[in-house]
Design a protein around this motif. Structure first.
Motif, PDB file in Angstrom:
ATOM      1  N   ALA A 124       8.753   6.114   2.181  1.00  0.00           N
ATOM      2  CA  ALA A 124       8.124   4.790   2.283  1.00  0.00           C
ATOM      3  C   ALA A 124       9.145   3.778   2.805  1.00  0.00           C
ATOM      4  O   ALA A 124       8.820   2.917   3.624  1.00  0.00           O
ATOM      5  CB  ALA A 124       7.583   4.350   0.922  1.00  0.00           C
ATOM      6  N   MET A 125      10.396   3.918   2.356  1.00  0.00           N
ATOM      7  CA  MET A 125      11.434   2.978   2.784  1.00  0.00           C
ATOM      8  C   MET A 125      11.721   3.086   4.276  1.00  0.00           C
ATOM      9  O   MET A 125      11.962   2.089   4.945  1.00  0.00           O
ATOM     10  CB  MET A 125      12.721   3.241   1.999  1.00  0.00           C
ATOM     11  N   ILE A 126      11.701   4.302   4.797  1.00  0.00           N
ATOM     12  CA  ILE A 126      11.975   4.499   6.217  1.00  0.00           C
ATOM     13  C   ILE A 126      10.934   3.745   7.044  1.00  0.00           C
ATOM     14  O   ILE A 126      11.239   3.016   7.983  1.00  0.00           O
ATOM     15  CB  ILE A 126      11.964   6.003   6.559  1.00  0.00           C
ATOM     16  N   ARG A 127       9.678   3.897   6.639  1.00  0.00           N
ATOM     17  CA  ARG A 127       8.574   3.244   7.318  1.00  0.00           C
ATOM     18  C   ARG A 127       8.685   1.720   7.215  1.00  0.00           C
ATOM     19  O   ARG A 127       8.508   0.998   8.188  1.00  0.00           O
ATOM     20  CB  ARG A 127       7.298   3.732   6.632  1.00  0.00           C
ATOM     21  N   VAL A 132      17.696  -0.393   3.163  1.00  0.00           N
ATOM     22  CA  VAL A 132      18.305   0.589   4.067  1.00  0.00           C
ATOM     23  C   VAL A 132      18.957   1.731   3.271  1.00  0.00           C
ATOM     24  O   VAL A 132      18.676   2.900   3.528  1.00  0.00           O
ATOM     25  CB  VAL A 132      19.267  -0.081   5.064  1.00  0.00           C
ATOM     26  N   PRO A 133      19.793   1.412   2.248  1.00  0.00           N
ATOM     27  CA  PRO A 133      20.332   2.539   1.455  1.00  0.00           C
ATOM     28  C   PRO A 133      19.240   3.302   0.702  1.00  0.00           C
ATOM     29  O   PRO A 133      19.377   4.505   0.495  1.00  0.00           O
ATOM     30  CB  PRO A 133      21.303   1.876   0.478  1.00  0.00           C
ATOM     31  N   CYS A 163      11.367  -0.181   6.550  1.00  0.00           N
ATOM     32  CA  CYS A 163      12.546  -0.795   7.177  1.00  0.00           C
ATOM     33  C   CYS A 163      12.295  -1.132   8.643  1.00  0.00           C
ATOM     34  O   CYS A 163      12.768  -2.139   9.153  1.00  0.00           O
ATOM     35  CB  CYS A 163      13.760   0.122   7.047  1.00  0.00           C
ATOM     36  N   LYS A 164      11.531  -0.282   9.322  1.00  0.00           N
ATOM     37  CA  LYS A 164      11.223  -0.535  10.731  1.00  0.00           C
ATOM     38  C   LYS A 164      10.523  -1.887  10.887  1.00  0.00           C
ATOM     39  O   LYS A 164      10.838  -2.662  11.768  1.00  0.00           O
ATOM     40  CB  LYS A 164      10.297   0.553  11.269  1.00  0.00           C
ATOM     41  N   GLU A 165       9.544  -2.131  10.011  1.00  0.00           N
ATOM     42  CA  GLU A 165       8.778  -3.374  10.135  1.00  0.00           C
ATOM     43  C   GLU A 165       9.559  -4.560   9.597  1.00  0.00           C
ATOM     44  O   GLU A 165       9.414  -5.680  10.079  1.00  0.00           O
ATOM     45  CB  GLU A 165       7.436  -3.223   9.408  1.00  0.00           C
ATOM     46  N   GLU A 166      10.398  -4.299   8.605  1.00  0.00           N
ATOM     47  CA  GLU A 166      11.154  -5.382   7.977  1.00  0.00           C
ATOM     48  C   GLU A 166      12.101  -6.044   8.978  1.00  0.00           C
ATOM     49  O   GLU A 166      12.362  -7.234   8.890  1.00  0.00           O
ATOM     50  CB  GLU A 166      11.920  -4.805   6.794  1.00  0.00           C
ATOM     51  N   SER A 167      12.608  -5.294   9.937  1.00  0.00           N
ATOM     52  CA  SER A 167      13.553  -5.911  10.858  1.00  0.00           C
ATOM     53  C   SER A 167      12.813  -6.859  11.815  1.00  0.00           C
ATOM     54  O   SER A 167      13.375  -7.851  12.267  1.00  0.00           O
ATOM     55  CB  SER A 167      14.367  -4.857  11.608  1.00  0.00           C
ATOM     56  N   PHE A 168      11.534  -6.579  12.055  1.00  0.00           N
ATOM     57  CA  PHE A 168      10.688  -7.550  12.783  1.00  0.00           C
ATOM     58  C   PHE A 168      10.602  -8.852  11.990  1.00  0.00           C
ATOM     59  O   PHE A 168      10.745  -9.947  12.530  1.00  0.00           O
ATOM     60  CB  PHE A 168       9.300  -6.918  13.036  1.00  0.00           C
ATOM     61  N   HIS A 169      10.437  -8.751  10.678  1.00  0.00           N
ATOM     62  CA  HIS A 169      10.293  -9.944   9.830  1.00  0.00           C
ATOM     63  C   HIS A 169      11.561 -10.791   9.837  1.00  0.00           C
ATOM     64  O   HIS A 169      11.511 -12.003   9.940  1.00  0.00           O
ATOM     65  CB  HIS A 169       9.989  -9.540   8.388  1.00  0.00           C
ATOM     66  N   GLN A 170      12.703 -10.098   9.724  1.00  0.00           N
ATOM     67  CA  GLN A 170      13.942 -10.856   9.654  1.00  0.00           C
ATOM     68  C   GLN A 170      14.191 -11.597  10.971  1.00  0.00           C
ATOM     69  O   GLN A 170      14.588 -12.750  10.993  1.00  0.00           O
ATOM     70  CB  GLN A 170      15.122  -9.935   9.340  1.00  0.00           C
ATOM     71  N   ARG A 171      13.899 -10.938  12.078  1.00  0.00           N
ATOM     72  CA  ARG A 171      14.107 -11.572  13.377  1.00  0.00           C
ATOM     73  C   ARG A 171      13.176 -12.754  13.591  1.00  0.00           C
ATOM     74  O   ARG A 171      13.579 -13.780  14.130  1.00  0.00           O
ATOM     75  CB  ARG A 171      13.876 -10.569  14.501  1.00  0.00           C
ATOM     76  N   GLN A 172      11.905 -12.583  13.173  1.00  0.00           N
ATOM     77  CA  GLN A 172      10.982 -13.710  13.375  1.00  0.00           C
ATOM     78  C   GLN A 172      11.434 -14.901  12.533  1.00  0.00           C
ATOM     79  O   GLN A 172      11.334 -16.044  12.955  1.00  0.00           O
ATOM     80  CB  GLN A 172       9.528 -13.308  13.132  1.00  0.00           C
ATOM     81  N   GLY A 173      11.982 -14.637  11.338  1.00  0.00           N
ATOM     82  CA  GLY A 173      12.474 -15.725  10.492  1.00  0.00           C
ATOM     83  C   GLY A 173      13.648 -16.436  11.142  1.00  0.00           C
ATOM     84  O   GLY A 173      13.699 -17.662  11.210  1.00  0.00           O
ATOM     85  N   LEU A 228       0.823  -1.212   0.000  1.00  0.00           N
ATOM     86  CA  LEU A 228       0.000   0.000   0.000  1.00  0.00           C
ATOM     87  C   LEU A 228       0.866   1.274   0.000  1.00  0.00           C
ATOM     88  O   LEU A 228       0.664   2.175  -0.804  1.00  0.00           O
ATOM     89  CB  LEU A 228      -0.920  -0.032   1.210  1.00  0.00           C
ATOM     90  N   TYR A 229       1.853   1.331   0.912  1.00  0.00           N
ATOM     91  CA  TYR A 229       2.706   2.534   0.956  1.00  0.00           C
ATOM     92  C   TYR A 229       3.372   2.762  -0.396  1.00  0.00           C
ATOM     93  O   TYR A 229       3.498   3.888  -0.870  1.00  0.00           O
ATOM     94  CB  TYR A 229       3.880   2.403   1.953  1.00  0.00           C
ATOM     95  N   LEU A 230       3.851   1.651  -0.988  1.00  0.00           N
ATOM     96  CA  LEU A 230       4.629   1.779  -2.225  1.00  0.00           C
ATOM     97  C   LEU A 230       3.751   2.176  -3.404  1.00  0.00           C
ATOM     98  O   LEU A 230       4.146   2.985  -4.236  1.00  0.00           O
ATOM     99  CB  LEU A 230       5.378   0.479  -2.500  1.00  0.00           C
ATOM    100  N   TYR A 231       2.535   1.605  -3.477  1.00  0.00           N
ATOM    101  CA  TYR A 231       1.629   2.034  -4.549  1.00  0.00           C
ATOM    102  C   TYR A 231       1.327   3.527  -4.396  1.00  0.00           C
ATOM    103  O   TYR A 231       1.272   4.260  -5.372  1.00  0.00           O
ATOM    104  CB  TYR A 231       0.325   1.235  -4.536  1.00  0.00           C
ATOM    105  N   ALA A 232       1.146   3.963  -3.155  1.00  0.00           N
ATOM    106  CA  ALA A 232       0.859   5.387  -2.926  1.00  0.00           C
ATOM    107  C   ALA A 232       2.046   6.236  -3.390  1.00  0.00           C
ATOM    108  O   ALA A 232       1.868   7.290  -4.011  1.00  0.00           O
ATOM    109  CB  ALA A 232       0.552   5.637  -1.453  1.00  0.00           C
ATOM    110  N   ALA A 233       3.274   5.772  -3.139  1.00  0.00           N
ATOM    111  CA  ALA A 233       4.456   6.520  -3.582  1.00  0.00           C
ATOM    112  C   ALA A 233       4.515   6.559  -5.113  1.00  0.00           C
ATOM    113  O   ALA A 233       4.787   7.601  -5.714  1.00  0.00           O
ATOM    114  CB  ALA A 233       5.732   5.893  -3.016  1.00  0.00           C
TER     115      ALA A 233
END
Lengths: 325, 94
Positions: free
Chosen positions: A161-164, A148-149, A166-176, A91-96
């Protein structure tokens, strides 16, 4: 990585305007939706952000495949939350992308009829529960490496959109990684599943960064415009260097017999993925390309009456409101 | 193709925030659905306590080329700032 094989577009504008634009890019001034920008910049970004958004949406399918079969209720709830995040990222990315003058439905239709692509990784199947761990650890890990870059990318709405995300993505990597730890420290059968997941997903993850710099003719303009901040090989190297010690921690083996530490460069030497396979997957001939597109097309077609119904209801309500005023 | 859902801009006031801040946009058939979706997308991790949604059509924006004429004049009006005035130290805190 969402720019896998995106050609930068030729641009034929007034040289003075182009020079002024480049000067702003060089001064790290963000480009905003209403600013002048070269047509090539606009088109390249629509493709890159659009394909990034499509990747988030199609990426829900391989993980969604295991929601009903997650081994514990806790794992199931976490997986649901993660897949819900991916929908939000789309959603964020389509909006961007829409700030560049294209509509979300237009982008969706281009995905559905094959005019736009999505990340190659989502054309691989998830065959056992450990794959869900490996997807979080490796695929989201590679995504973070790439995103991140991109928080510093020149187009303002994309960078925000990337800043937003990345915050959630690190939750995903940790859960994996958490799933992988459980499996790797579990019974022999569990450990075998974890190793099998790593064996199958290692090279597809390396492919996420796109072809080798030698074969990537498109990067120069995109780097100059700061749409892209690092080359494919730079990011891939960084990913390997970060991931190998994590695999060692898990007691798992990276499926690459040539993997060795190179003291001189301070990084690992590794074998390249099979690029023939990569180009076949991009062409639509990977293991799940047909399935993924079929699922998206079915959802879009079968959902048409719901979308129309909600729109008709909203119009009726609006008309009633106006009449009452 | 059927009619596309309109675009809504989303503003959220944080728990201790003084004002609503623009956080993003989304598509929804009407305001009610826009609020529901904004709640799911933008406040899932305790980001706020109040949501405004505005259909994007209803927003007018200043143009980047007006930047000069719009904002420049204020730079010459330093007397608008409290730091412009010299108050003797003896007067104490003011």
């Amino acid at each position: 990585m969402y720019a896998q094989m995106i050609a930068s577009e030729a641009t034929t504008e007034d040289p003075q305007k182009l020079a002024e634009f480049q000067a702003r890019i060089d001064a790290d001034i963000k480009v905003e939706p209403r600013d002048w920008m070269p047509q090539g910049y606009r088109k390249t970004l629509i493709r890159q952000i659009g394909q990034h958004a499509h990747s988030e949406i199609v990426g829900q399918l391989p993980e969604g495949n295991w929601i009903t079969r997650a081994p514990t209720l806790e794992r199931k709830m976490i997986l649901l939350a993660k897949v819900q995040d991916e929908a939000g990222h789309g959603l964020y990315l389509y909006a961007a992308a829409e700030t560049l003058g294209v509509s979300r439905d237009e982008l969706t239709e281009m995905l559905l009829d094959g005019r736009m692509k999505y990340s190659s990784i989502f054309n691989y199947p998830t065959l056992n529960w450990a794959d869900i761990g490996a997807v979080g650890w490796l695929v989201d890990g590679a995504a973070i490496m790439n995103q991140v870059p991109l928080q510093r990318t020149s187009y303002g709405p994309y960078s925000r959109a990337m800043i937003r995300i990345c915050k959630e993505e690190s939750f995903h990597q940790r859960q994996g990684f958490d799933i992988m730890m459980k499996m790797a420290q579990g019974t022999d059968a569990q450990k075998k599943m974890a190793q099998d997941a790593l064996n199958r997903l290692w090279y597809p993850s390396l492919m996420m960064f796109g072809p080798s710099d030698a074969d990537s003719v498109h990067s120069t303009q995109n780097m100059a415009w700061k749409i892209k901040m690092n080359t494919n090989d730079e990011l891939r190297q960084k990913f390997v260097d970060q991931t190998v010690p994590q695999a060692e921690f898990l007691g798992l083996t990276i499926p690459d017999e040539h993997l060795t530490w190179n003291e001189a460069k301070g990084g690992y030497d590794y074998s390249d993925p099979d690029w023939t396979e990569f180009f076949e997957v991009l062409k639509g001939n990977g293991p799940c390309n047909a399935d993924r597109m079929e699922a998206r097309n079915k959802a879009w077609d079968d959902g048409a009456w719901v979308r129309d119904g909600l729109m008709a209801h909203a119009e009726k309500k609006r008309a009633a409101q106006t009449a009452a005023q | 193709m059927s009619k596309e859902w309109p675009l809504w801009e989303i503003f959220i006031r944080g728990q201790h925030g003084l004002s609503h801040r623009h956080v993003g946009s989304l598509h929804a058939p009407d305001a009610e659905m826009a609020i529901k979706n904004a709640r799911d997308v933008y406040t899932r991790r305790n980001e706020g306590v109040s949501i405004w949604v505005v259909e994007a059509n209803n927003i007018a924006a200043s143009s980047p080329s007006d930047k000069g004429p719009l904002y420049e004049p204020s730079e010459s009006k330093v007397y608008r700032h409290p730091t412009f005035y010299d108050i003797p130290d003896d007067v104490g805190h003011m």
